[in-house]
Design a protein around this motif. Structure first.
Motif, PDB file in Angstrom:
ATOM      1  N   TYR A  64      62.039 -45.006  53.744  1.00  0.00           N
ATOM      2  CA  TYR A  64      63.160 -44.198  54.173  1.00  0.00           C
ATOM      3  C   TYR A  64      62.629 -42.957  54.878  1.00  0.00           C
ATOM      4  O   TYR A  64      61.596 -42.418  54.505  1.00  0.00           O
ATOM      5  CB  TYR A  64      64.070 -43.817  53.002  1.00  0.00           C
ATOM      6  CG  TYR A  64      63.393 -43.090  51.877  1.00  0.00           C
ATOM      7  CD1 TYR A  64      63.376 -41.695  51.831  1.00  0.00           C
ATOM      8  CD2 TYR A  64      62.756 -43.792  50.855  1.00  0.00           C
ATOM      9  CE1 TYR A  64      62.754 -41.026  50.796  1.00  0.00           C
ATOM     10  CE2 TYR A  64      62.134 -43.122  49.816  1.00  0.00           C
ATOM     11  CZ  TYR A  64      62.138 -41.748  49.788  1.00  0.00           C
ATOM     12  OH  TYR A  64      61.516 -41.080  48.766  1.00  0.00           O
ATOM     13  N   LYS A  74      65.184 -27.640  48.603  1.00  0.00           N
ATOM     14  CA  LYS A  74      64.110 -28.280  47.841  1.00  0.00           C
ATOM     15  C   LYS A  74      64.084 -27.794  46.399  1.00  0.00           C
ATOM     16  O   LYS A  74      63.838 -28.567  45.474  1.00  0.00           O
ATOM     17  CB  LYS A  74      62.754 -27.980  48.503  1.00  0.00           C
ATOM     18  CG  LYS A  74      62.541 -28.635  49.846  1.00  0.00           C
ATOM     19  CD  LYS A  74      61.205 -28.199  50.420  1.00  0.00           C
ATOM     20  CE  LYS A  74      60.966 -28.741  51.802  1.00  0.00           C
ATOM     21  NZ  LYS A  74      59.677 -28.248  52.376  1.00  0.00           N
ATOM     22  N   GLN A  77      66.256 -29.708  43.947  1.00  0.00           N
ATOM     23  CA  GLN A  77      65.997 -31.124  43.709  1.00  0.00           C
ATOM     24  C   GLN A  77      64.877 -31.326  42.690  1.00  0.00           C
ATOM     25  O   GLN A  77      63.858 -30.645  42.734  1.00  0.00           O
ATOM     26  CB  GLN A  77      65.607 -31.814  45.022  1.00  0.00           C
ATOM     27  CG  GLN A  77      66.709 -31.828  46.063  1.00  0.00           C
ATOM     28  CD  GLN A  77      66.299 -32.548  47.329  1.00  0.00           C
ATOM     29  OE1 GLN A  77      65.124 -32.672  47.646  1.00  0.00           O
ATOM     30  NE2 GLN A  77      67.278 -33.043  48.070  1.00  0.00           N
ATOM     31  N   GLN A  78      65.065 -32.296  41.773  1.00  0.00           N
ATOM     32  CA  GLN A  78      64.034 -32.691  40.791  1.00  0.00           C
ATOM     33  C   GLN A  78      63.383 -31.473  40.125  1.00  0.00           C
ATOM     34  O   GLN A  78      62.160 -31.411  39.978  1.00  0.00           O
ATOM     35  CB  GLN A  78      62.959 -33.564  41.468  1.00  0.00           C
ATOM     36  CG  GLN A  78      63.369 -34.984  41.761  1.00  0.00           C
ATOM     37  CD  GLN A  78      64.271 -35.091  42.977  1.00  0.00           C
ATOM     38  OE1 GLN A  78      64.025 -34.447  43.999  1.00  0.00           O
ATOM     39  NE2 GLN A  78      65.309 -35.888  42.876  1.00  0.00           N
ATOM     40  N   GLU A  81      61.224 -32.259  36.914  1.00  0.00           N
ATOM     41  CA  GLU A  81      59.992 -32.964  37.271  1.00  0.00           C
ATOM     42  C   GLU A  81      58.973 -32.009  37.897  1.00  0.00           C
ATOM     43  O   GLU A  81      57.768 -32.096  37.611  1.00  0.00           O
ATOM     44  CB  GLU A  81      60.296 -34.110  38.242  1.00  0.00           C
ATOM     45  CG  GLU A  81      61.037 -35.281  37.630  1.00  0.00           C
ATOM     46  CD  GLU A  81      62.548 -35.096  37.650  1.00  0.00           C
ATOM     47  OE1 GLU A  81      63.018 -33.954  37.928  1.00  0.00           O
ATOM     48  OE2 GLU A  81      63.258 -36.084  37.370  1.00  0.00           O
ATOM     49  N   CYS A 211      53.392 -33.873  43.898  1.00  0.00           N
ATOM     50  CA  CYS A 211      54.746 -34.198  44.346  1.00  0.00           C
ATOM     51  C   CYS A 211      55.447 -35.094  43.331  1.00  0.00           C
ATOM     52  O   CYS A 211      54.802 -35.899  42.654  1.00  0.00           O
ATOM     53  CB  CYS A 211      54.751 -34.845  45.734  1.00  0.00           C
ATOM     54  SG  CYS A 211      53.678 -36.249  45.922  1.00  0.00           S
ATOM     55  N   ASP A 212      56.754 -34.935  43.251  1.00  0.00           N
ATOM     56  CA  ASP A 212      57.523 -35.740  42.316  1.00  0.00           C
ATOM     57  C   ASP A 212      57.755 -37.135  42.889  1.00  0.00           C
ATOM     58  O   ASP A 212      57.526 -37.391  44.077  1.00  0.00           O
ATOM     59  CB  ASP A 212      58.849 -35.052  41.988  1.00  0.00           C
ATOM     60  CG  ASP A 212      59.759 -34.948  43.192  1.00  0.00           C
ATOM     61  OD1 ASP A 212      60.448 -35.939  43.511  1.00  0.00           O
ATOM     62  OD2 ASP A 212      59.789 -33.876  43.832  1.00  0.00           O
ATOM     63  N   SER A 213      58.215 -38.041  42.036  1.00  0.00           N
ATOM     64  CA  SER A 213      58.286 -39.453  42.413  1.00  0.00           C
ATOM     65  C   SER A 213      59.283 -39.740  43.535  1.00  0.00           C
ATOM     66  O   SER A 213      59.204 -40.790  44.176  1.00  0.00           O
ATOM     67  CB  SER A 213      58.629 -40.302  41.183  1.00  0.00           C
ATOM     68  OG  SER A 213      59.797 -39.826  40.559  1.00  0.00           O
ATOM     69  N   SER A 214      60.216 -38.834  43.795  1.00  0.00           N
ATOM     70  CA  SER A 214      61.167 -39.062  44.885  1.00  0.00           C
ATOM     71  C   SER A 214      60.507 -39.031  46.257  1.00  0.00           C
ATOM     72  O   SER A 214      61.089 -39.500  47.239  1.00  0.00           O
ATOM     73  CB  SER A 214      62.289 -38.018  44.827  1.00  0.00           C
ATOM     74  OG  SER A 214      61.818 -36.738  45.216  1.00  0.00           O
ATOM     75  N   LYS A 215      59.296 -38.488  46.343  1.00  0.00           N
ATOM     76  CA  LYS A 215      58.621 -38.365  47.633  1.00  0.00           C
ATOM     77  C   LYS A 215      57.875 -39.646  48.032  1.00  0.00           C
ATOM     78  O   LYS A 215      57.464 -39.791  49.188  1.00  0.00           O
ATOM     79  CB  LYS A 215      57.614 -37.207  47.587  1.00  0.00           C
ATOM     80  CG  LYS A 215      58.214 -35.881  47.159  1.00  0.00           C
ATOM     81  CD  LYS A 215      59.234 -35.384  48.155  1.00  0.00           C
ATOM     82  CE  LYS A 215      59.954 -34.145  47.658  1.00  0.00           C
ATOM     83  NZ  LYS A 215      59.082 -33.076  47.204  1.00  0.00           N
ATOM     84  N   GLY A 218      58.414 -42.672  51.155  1.00  0.00           N
ATOM     85  CA  GLY A 218      59.053 -42.040  52.300  1.00  0.00           C
ATOM     86  C   GLY A 218      58.069 -41.877  53.449  1.00  0.00           C
ATOM     87  O   GLY A 218      56.856 -41.828  53.253  1.00  0.00           O
ATOM     88  N   LYS A 238      57.417 -41.202  36.711  1.00  0.00           N
ATOM     89  CA  LYS A 238      58.107 -42.263  37.457  1.00  0.00           C
ATOM     90  C   LYS A 238      57.327 -42.705  38.698  1.00  0.00           C
ATOM     91  O   LYS A 238      57.883 -43.366  39.577  1.00  0.00           O
ATOM     92  CB  LYS A 238      59.501 -41.778  37.872  1.00  0.00           C
ATOM     93  CG  LYS A 238      60.411 -41.453  36.692  1.00  0.00           C
ATOM     94  CD  LYS A 238      61.731 -40.868  37.162  1.00  0.00           C
ATOM     95  CE  LYS A 238      62.592 -40.418  35.989  1.00  0.00           C
ATOM     96  NZ  LYS A 238      63.849 -39.763  36.452  1.00  0.00           N
TER      97      LYS A 238
END
Length: 255
Positions: A64, A74, A77-78, A81, A211-215, A218, A238
Motif C-alpha cells: 500500500y 503521526k 497513530q499507534q 506501540e 517503527c511500529d508494525s503498521s509501517k 508499505g 505485531k
C-alpha cells in the motif's frame, strides 16, 4: 554448502514471492534434482508452497502506498506501540554515547525513557521536535544542523544540513521510517529529505530501525536504504512473520 544455498533461496522467495527450479539451478550451478530437494526442505521447514517447476511463499498480496502525514497526525497513530518501541530503543543507549535521531513521532519519544545511568550524552538530530526535548535534558549536548525546516515534519534538510552531518561520527542511529518493505526496503514520501536521511545512516556505527508494525509492507516515493543495511529492527510484537524470517536469515536482530 546446501545450508547457504537454501538460505539464499529462502531470501529470494521472501523478496520475490516465487522462484523457478531452472533459474535456481543455473544460478547455483547445480542440477534440477538438487534444487527440488532444497525446495522440499524449505516447504517442510518454512511453509514454502511447491509448484510445477518452482515454488512460492505467502507474502502480502499487495503493498500500500504511503503519503506524507503531518507530525501531529503521526503522534495520534499507534501511540501505545510507539511508547513500547521507544522504551526498547532507549535501553540501548549507554553513558557517553553519541546518538543520532532523524525525525518522526517514534524517535521523539526515545528521549523520554533514557536510563538513569546515562549522565552524559551527545544528541545529533534532524528534528526540531527532538531538539526541543533534548535541549531540556541536563545530561544531553545537542547538535542541530542548519538548513531548511519543513513544517510538515519539522525536519531539517538541504545542502547546509548535509554539510553539517558529514562532519560527525555517531555510535548509534535510531531511524524512524514511513514505509518498510522486504523487496523495496525503507522508502520515504518527501524527496528533499531523502539525502539527509541517507547521510544520518551513513555516519553511524550501529543502525536501528524503529517503527511500529503498521509501517511494514508499505512503499513510498523514494528509496532510502535496504533492510539489510540495519543492524536491528525495534518494533512492536505485531511484526509480520516474513520479516522475522528475513532478519533471522540476514543476521538482523529483532528487539
Amino acid at each position: 554448502m546446501n545450508i547457504n544455498r537454501r538460505k539464499e533461496i529462502l531470501n529470494l522467495l521472501l523478496q520475490r514471492g516465487s522462484v523457478k527450479v531452472s533459474v535456481l539451478a543455473e544460478r547455483f550451478a547445480v542440477n534440477d534434482v538438487t534444487i527440488r530437494r532444497d525446495l522440499k526442505y524449505l516447504a517442510e521447514k518454512h511453509g514454502v508452497t511447491l509448484t510445477y517447476g518452482g515454488a512460492f511463499i505467502d507474502t502480502p498480496s499487495s503493498t500500500y502506498p504511503i503519503a506524507e502525514l503531518t507530525l501531529a497526525a503521526k503522534r495520534r497513530q499507534q501511540y501505545e506501540e510507539k511508547q513500547i518501541i521507544a522504551r526498547k530503543a532507549a535501553a540501548l543507549i549507554e553513558n557517553g554515547d553519541t546518538i543520532a535521531l532523524n525525525a518522526g513521532s517514534t524517535v521523539e519519544y526515545i528521549l523520554d525513557y533514557l536510563p538513569s545511568a546515562v549522565q552524559r550524552l551527545n544528541v545529533l538530530t534532524l528534528s526540531l521536535g527532538v531538539a526541543v526535548k533534548a535541549s531540556s535534558l541536563p545530561q544531553a549536548t545537542l547538535f542541530l544542523p542548519g538548513g531548511k525546516v519543513r513544517p510538515e515534519s519539522t525536519e531539517m534538510c538541504g545542502s547546509e544540513t548535509e554539510r553539517f552531518l558529514r562532519q560527525f561520527n555517531v555510535d548509534k542511529v535510531f531511524f524512524g521510517a514511513a514505509a518498510v518493505h522486504l523487496k523495496r526496503g525503507v522508502t520515504h514520501p518527501v524527496p528533499e529529505e531523502v539525502t539527509t536521511n541517507r547521510l544520518i545512516l551513513d555516519i553511524a556505527a550501529k543502525r536501528y530501525l524503529v517503527c511500529d508494525s503498521s509501517k511494514f509492507d508499505g512503499v513510498s516515493l523514494q528509496h532510502i536504504a535496504d533492510l539489510s543495511f540495519f543492524d536491528a529492527i525495534i518494533a512492536d510484537d505485531k511484526l509480520p512473520e516474513s520479516y522475522r524470517t528475513y532478519c533471522q536469515l540476514n543476521g538482523i536482530t529483532i528487539l
